[in-house]
Motif scaffolding. Sequence first.
Motif, mmCIF file in Angstrom:
data_model
loop_
_atom_site.group_PDB
_atom_site.id
_atom_site.type_symbol
_atom_site.label_atom_id
_atom_site.label_comp_id
_atom_site.label_asym_id
_atom_site.label_seq_id
_atom_site.Cartn_x
_atom_site.Cartn_y
_atom_site.Cartn_z
ATOM 1 N N ALA A 205 0.825 -1.199 0.171
ATOM 2 C CA ALA A 205 0.057 -0.005 -0.009
ATOM 3 C C ALA A 205 0.850 1.280 -0.032
ATOM 4 C CB ALA A 205 -0.917 0.088 1.189
ATOM 5 N N TRP A 206 1.993 1.176 0.431
ATOM 6 C CA TRP A 206 2.780 2.253 0.542
ATOM 7 C C TRP A 206 3.292 2.971 -0.707
ATOM 8 C CZ3 TRP A 206 7.802 1.608 -1.262
ATOM 9 C CH2 TRP A 206 8.191 0.118 -1.447
ATOM 10 N N ILE A 207 3.169 2.194 -1.730
ATOM 11 C CA ILE A 207 3.640 2.448 -3.071
ATOM 12 C C ILE A 207 2.409 2.423 -3.927
ATOM 13 C CG2 ILE A 207 4.380 0.211 -4.177
ATOM 14 C CD1 ILE A 207 6.911 1.733 -5.302
ATOM 15 N N GLY A 208 1.142 1.766 -3.443
ATOM 16 C CA GLY A 208 0.132 1.982 -4.310
ATOM 17 C C GLY A 208 -0.232 0.606 -4.959
ATOM 18 N N ILE A 209 0.701 -0.589 -4.686
ATOM 19 C CA ILE A 209 0.354 -1.749 -5.357
ATOM 20 C C ILE A 209 -0.538 -2.596 -4.832
ATOM 21 C CG2 ILE A 209 1.622 -4.035 -6.110
ATOM 22 C CD1 ILE A 209 4.138 -2.310 -6.618
ATOM 23 N N SER A 210 -1.569 -3.035 -5.178
ATOM 24 C CA SER A 210 -2.546 -3.775 -4.804
ATOM 25 C C SER A 210 -2.318 -5.172 -4.397
ATOM 26 C CB SER A 210 -3.921 -3.416 -5.426
ATOM 27 O OG SER A 210 -4.100 -3.913 -6.717
ATOM 28 N N GLY A 211 -1.613 -5.683 -5.421
ATOM 29 C CA GLY A 211 -1.072 -7.150 -5.119
ATOM 30 C C GLY A 211 -2.092 -8.063 -6.040
ATOM 31 N N ASP A 212 -2.506 -7.519 -7.043
ATOM 32 C CA ASP A 212 -3.595 -8.416 -7.809
ATOM 33 C C ASP A 212 -3.006 -9.054 -9.150
ATOM 34 O OD1 ASP A 212 -5.636 -7.945 -6.201
ATOM 35 O OD2 ASP A 212 -5.991 -5.909 -7.015
ATOM 36 N N LEU A 213 -1.676 -9.174 -9.108
ATOM 37 C CA LEU A 213 -1.237 -9.768 -10.496
ATOM 38 C C LEU A 213 -1.760 -11.353 -10.598
ATOM 39 C CD1 LEU A 213 0.940 -9.807 -12.655
ATOM 40 C CD2 LEU A 213 2.567 -10.551 -11.043
ATOM 41 N N ALA A 214 -1.708 -12.120 -9.682
ATOM 42 C CA ALA A 214 -2.178 -13.469 -9.653
ATOM 43 C C ALA A 214 -3.612 -13.706 -10.405
ATOM 44 C CB ALA A 214 -1.939 -14.073 -8.364
ATOM 45 N N ALA A 215 -4.496 -12.503 -10.040
ATOM 46 C CA ALA A 215 -5.794 -12.671 -10.285
ATOM 47 C C ALA A 215 -5.881 -11.952 -11.753
ATOM 48 C CB ALA A 215 -6.472 -11.792 -9.419
#
Length: 420
Positions: free
Chosen positions: A154-164
């Motif tokens: 979150a500190w850099i704005g990445i939501s972590g949805d690559l796998a989806a």
Amino acid sequence: MRPDALRALRDALGSPRATQVLTEVIITVALVTHAVRAFVGWPGAIAILTTLIVLASVSLAGQPERAEWRGVLPVSLLALFSLMAVSIIWSQYTWASLGGIAYAIAFGVLGVYIALVRDLIQLVRAMGNALRAILTGSFVLEILSGVIIDTPFAWIGISGDLAAGGPIQGLAGTRNALAFLGALAVLSFWIEYRTRSVPRGLTAYSLTLAAATIVFARSPVSLLVLAAVLAAGLALVVLRRLQPVARRATQSVLLVAAMIGAMIAWIFRDSVITVVDATADVQARTSVWSAVSGLIDQQPALGWGWVGHWPVTVYPFSSVRSSAGLQPDSALNAYVDIGLQLGLAGLIVLVTALGLAFVRAWLVASDRRSTVYVWPALTLVLLMTTSLTESYLLFEGGLLLFVTSAFAAARNRSWRRRLA
């Protein structure tokens, strides 16, 4: 510093290798300033920007033969930055304007430096190297966040949805910003391929990386922008193969066709929005534009004063909310944004500067044989179309791209060069 040490530093920074490295660093920092701020904060970002300006000044002093800008720096660009500067007189938020003006001028100065010390093919190479590093770093962080650790950054704005399957944000902070970088990368990597500037294996990796960026960003805006850039690119392919007489006649036909196409797209805009699945994005933007239009009506001629990125705690920016209740940091449209900050005067100056730069770049791209001359024209198309849904053109990397592209076009098509 002793004179001989200063002279040695100036000569070192003025060398071709140091100039290329400094150019790549400037472009990288400008395009991912969001990530720089996330890592080192605003004080660190300002310190880095100041350092780059000092190094660029010393580098330019080490190659004085390149410091001929008076005959090619577009007057319209000077007018735009001058209007930003004088807006502090009527600004409703003096200190915020002072910082915003200095920030914008800093990126303008760096853009002029790049345009002076690098020819067009060197600029495209530097852009390609910077974008390869940015997009590769973006996917590394996305893999860490979305696959290995499975935790948002979150500190850099990445939501972590690559796998989806996305959307991903990478070092750009938002999916639309990352898709913009992906589109710029496609253009730059394609120019590298056409000019045989890099090995084929690196070209294949680069184009695959750029395509993956656009796919996983899942930005509906990017589809419309890419369609506009592709149409402009195909038109240039046709024009560049024609004889001069036929080319002039075809230019008029293309202009009429572009106007008709824009009218058709506007008439059927609801269908286009549905096709690209941009309904939610458009609703959010139109709600912001509606709120901003009321503020523009209060200061229609000269605006509220330049500030750049919105300081969300300062009125009138603190009063704007999207349909989702979020507080944006821009008007999500460069033309609306400059209307708010610099009024009708600013909008006229911006459109004039964009129009002149584009016409010059288009004519140069049509006439010159090398494919590299296509880059400024298509970059300006990318900026102009993206500016309908984002304000990148006015800030940081977008502003640097605008200055560099306009300068490159004016270098080959400036009316002042014809004066004795």
